[in-house]
Scaffold this motif. Sequence first.
Motif, mmCIF file in Angstrom:
data_model
loop_
_atom_site.group_PDB
_atom_site.id
_atom_site.type_symbol
_atom_site.label_atom_id
_atom_site.label_comp_id
_atom_site.label_asym_id
_atom_site.label_seq_id
_atom_site.Cartn_x
_atom_site.Cartn_y
_atom_site.Cartn_z
ATOM 1 N N PRO A 1 19.989 -53.231 -88.081
ATOM 2 C CA PRO A 1 21.069 -52.894 -87.146
ATOM 3 C C PRO A 1 22.300 -52.396 -87.908
ATOM 4 C CG PRO A 1 20.758 -55.280 -87.286
ATOM 5 C CD PRO A 1 19.672 -54.653 -88.085
ATOM 6 N N LYS A 2 22.958 -51.415 -87.312
ATOM 7 C CA LYS A 2 24.158 -50.848 -87.945
ATOM 8 C C LYS A 2 25.322 -51.815 -87.798
ATOM 9 C CE LYS A 2 27.017 -46.692 -88.094
ATOM 10 N NZ LYS A 2 27.038 -46.644 -89.534
ATOM 11 N N VAL A 3 26.101 -51.961 -88.859
ATOM 12 C CA VAL A 3 27.292 -52.813 -88.831
ATOM 13 C C VAL A 3 28.502 -51.942 -88.528
ATOM 14 C CG1 VAL A 3 28.785 -54.322 -90.180
ATOM 15 C CG2 VAL A 3 26.301 -54.455 -90.457
ATOM 16 N N PHE A 4 29.261 -52.328 -87.525
ATOM 17 C CA PHE A 4 30.488 -51.609 -87.180
ATOM 18 C C PHE A 4 31.678 -52.411 -87.687
ATOM 19 C CE2 PHE A 4 27.382 -50.252 -84.036
ATOM 20 C CZ PHE A 4 27.513 -48.880 -84.101
ATOM 21 N N SER A 5 32.525 -51.778 -88.481
ATOM 22 C CA SER A 5 33.671 -52.460 -89.066
ATOM 23 C C SER A 5 34.768 -51.457 -89.362
ATOM 24 C CB SER A 5 33.248 -53.158 -90.370
ATOM 25 O OG SER A 5 34.373 -53.676 -91.056
ATOM 26 N N GLY A 6 35.995 -51.937 -89.352
ATOM 27 C CA GLY A 6 37.124 -51.095 -89.738
ATOM 28 C C GLY A 6 37.324 -51.040 -91.236
ATOM 29 N N PHE A 7 36.509 -51.765 -91.985
ATOM 30 C CA PHE A 7 36.640 -51.820 -93.443
ATOM 31 C C PHE A 7 36.254 -50.473 -94.049
ATOM 32 C CE2 PHE A 7 34.693 -52.639 -97.634
ATOM 33 C CZ PHE A 7 35.789 -53.194 -98.274
#
Length: 198
Positions: A4-10
């Motif tokens: 699964p793709k990780v969504f982050s503002g990093f």
Amino acid sequence: MPKPKVFSGFTATTAENLLLDAGAFFKNFEVGTDTFDSAVAAGKLLGATQGGGTFSAVPTIRKIEIDGVKGAAKGLEVIDEWVVTLMANIKEVTQESIMAALATGVAADGPTGYKKITVNNYIQLTDYIDNVVWVGKLSKTDTPVIIVVKNAISLGGLTLNMADKSEGLIPTTFTGHYDDTELDVPPFEIYYPDSSVA
């Protein structure tokens, strides 16, 4: 099965844009003239803190109601006021920190070895501090972030808690006020380092 793709503002620049630590609080700090060191040397430091502090600039926004408009409509909101505060948890209990919290504090000579601190029942223009300033560190640069609250005064009074195995603390909230010569300028400024300057 794909991961699964990780969504982050990093991002690669995240570590450069973090506001670090508690910073320091000053009174009558001249942005562009004072430095951290010169302001400390000039006695402008409010004192050491514990638990840092908080800056708040909150507008009171009024929605203009128009017949036939069933909710918020673009262009139909106005700012009625700004409430601007800078709170510092001042750890150093000094004559100056007590008087800053009391707003109308007056120091006079007391018995030998003492200063007597009293208050007035009215606020004079001289009771307002030109500015109260927070100076803090941004992770990407040694150029500090500076927050200025203008025409500041403590409206909350003095609360000093004392307990065993602890030290006194003076939580002081300074409220910014408009100047009669700048009624269209809310009483705060934020100076943020310019990333385009090398």
